[in-house]
Design an enzyme around this catalytic site. Structure first.
Site: not given
Length: 492
Positions: A191, A87, A408-409
């Site tokens: 993941d 990613h 993350i945002t």
């Protein structure tokens, strides 16, 4: 005094150290009194929460100076050590963080562990405000028999291993088994499953470590089960990660249509993101694939599946007792409605043979220092809008503020809010007045304790070395894993 290289300085050996009066933090105030007063702010942790907090403070106060302290030798936290190597687009945020770190009003000090090399109180004495943004560095234990067996790992450690986290570089998971079980149904679980099942030649152009790539080339894992206590409506992964799993080359999904009975009507009531996710799961589980997709699945040599309504009860040992041979799962049912839905055991159990168990049931923060309040149950620092309860001038942002949730945002928004609150307090006169010495005082303390901070320009030298090594292998970078080697490269 010999320099400390990698966290060798025990707590007991330096707490007895006494600085001579001329080097105490208090005496720095007179030295700075003739200079223009500048808000000196310290951020602990250089992951997304730390950098976004620093970015907001620098942008919205023209004179503020922000120092970022980090226990690793290198910056960027979970962006470097948590984001999957396949990613790379998620890691582009590093470019923004680099701009922040290069500001002449920002400084990075790596290889400094707050709570051991320097106390939070010492930081508070040196700065007008301190923001704790050190994230969630631990994993939630399963607390079941057999958890300590070889072949059982936290997903956090496994991710750290393939992403080059120094403390996990010697993990050496045995991938010689046929079946792996991942406990938990969030994005980290997907993941890990994806990395286990992705053809290694698809990973060789990423920044995955060569050691991990070598182990994956030798892997015999063919089947990965992703197990959750609750049902399809409660999965924690997002549609992007699910779609990647469904389309993963060389693999086929194993979903039991029975798990999705009667969900059609309930899906209609869900919010749009959840509805889209459920519809994709439902189609994958119940609809007959087209000719091309059916042929792809038929030729797949590997498989992954979701097991619902199963809770880990015991890790089962091999006959010789030396490693994991399976996991005993309690069959569950749901009680409650909405957010209060919880899984309760039915009394039935099921044994699932496997040779590898990865626990992905959550991250948790650790208390950093006895002087900082900490809620061990919630795994957060008690706070009001980022203000640490009962400790004026101390703030927190990110996962240590709100718990290990979100992307993350989410962390960006949360960190901007903490920065905003801090600046409000500064303007309202709630923070100490008069000059503070900032890093000058802390560097003197660290020097007296044999701690060598790593600067951002030092990191850029290590970065160039990693990129150079990666180019030789046809990769974006080959991460340095050994802190001693990093320090040698920097001339320490």
């Amino acid at each position: 005094m010999a320099p400390r290289c990698w966290r060798w300085w025990p707590w007991s050996s330096w707490t007895r150290t006494r600085l001579p009066p001329s080097r105490s933090i208090q005496n720095f105030g007179q030295h700075f009194s003739t200079q223009e007063q500048t808000p000196q702010i310290c951020v602990v942790g250089s992951g997304p929460a730390g950098f976004y907090t620093a970015q907001h403070l620098l942008k919205h106060h023209s004179r503020a100076h922000v120092d970022i302290y980090e226990k690793q030798l290198v910056p960027f936290g979970l962006v470097r050590f948590g984001v999957a190597p396949d990613h790379p687009e998620v890691k582009n945020v590093i470019n923004t963080f680099t701009q922040t770190a290069r500001s002449d009003r920002c400084a990075f000090y790596g290889n400094v562990e707050v709570g051991r090399d320097v106390t939070v109180q010492e930081l508070r004495d040196a700065y007008h405000a301190v923001v704790l943004s050190y994230g969630a560095e631990d994993h939630q234990a399963l607390d079941i028999p057999g958890e300590e067996l070889p072949g059982v790992f936290s997903a956090r450690a496994f991710v750290g291993w393939y992403n080059g986290l120094p403390e996990n570089r010697e993990l050496a998971p045995d991938l010689s088994c046929d079946t792996a079980v991942i406990l938990g149904q969030g994005n980290v679980a997907l993941d890990v499953a994806r990395i286990l099942l992705t053809p290694p030649d698809h990973l060789e152009k990423t920044d995955i470590t060569e050691a991990a790539l070598g182990a994956l080339r030798q892997s015999r894992v063919k089947t990965v089960w992703i197990v959750g206590r609750r049902g399809p409506l409660q999965v924690a992964f997002t549609i992007k990660e699910l779609r990647e799993m469904i389309q993963l080359p060389g693999t086929r999904p194993m979903l039991d249509p029975v798990d999705f009975l009667c969900l059609q009507d309930r899906i209609k009531e869900a919010a749009r993101p959840r509805k889209r996710l459920m519809e994709l799961l439902l189609r994958t589980a119940t609809e007959k694939p087209g000719v091309e997709e059916a042929a792809r699945r038929a030729s797949a040599s590997r498989a992954w599946g979701l097991r619902f309504f199963r809770s880990p009860q015991q890790v089962l040992p091999s006959p010789d007792g030396w490693r994991v041979a399976g996991i005993r799962l309690a069959v569950t049912r749901l009680e409650g409605i909405g957010e209060a839905t919880r899984a309760v055991p039915t009394g039935d159990v099921e044994d699932l043979p496997c040779g590898l168990v990865l626990s992905s049931v959550g991250y948790k923060s650790r208390p950093i220092d006895p002087s900082v309040p900490f809620d061990p149950k919630l795994g957060v620092i008690p706070n009001m809008e980022g203000r640490v309860v009962d400790v004026p001038g101390l703030y927190c942002s990110g996962w240590v503020k709100r718990g290990p949730t979100g992307v993350i945002t989410t962390t960006m928004t949360d960190s901007f809010l903490t920065g905003q609150i801090l600046l409000q307090d500064l303007r309202a006169g709630h923070l100490p007045s008069g000059p503070r010495p900032g890093s000058a005082a802390i560097k003197a303390l660290l020097d007296s304790r044999g701690v060598w901070p790593v600067s951002f320009s030092d990191w850029e030298k290590l970065d160039a070395e990693e990129v150079s090594r990666g180019q030789a292998l046809g990769k974006p970078r080959e991460k340095l894993l050994d802190p001693q080697e990093m320090l040698r490269l920097l001339g320490h």
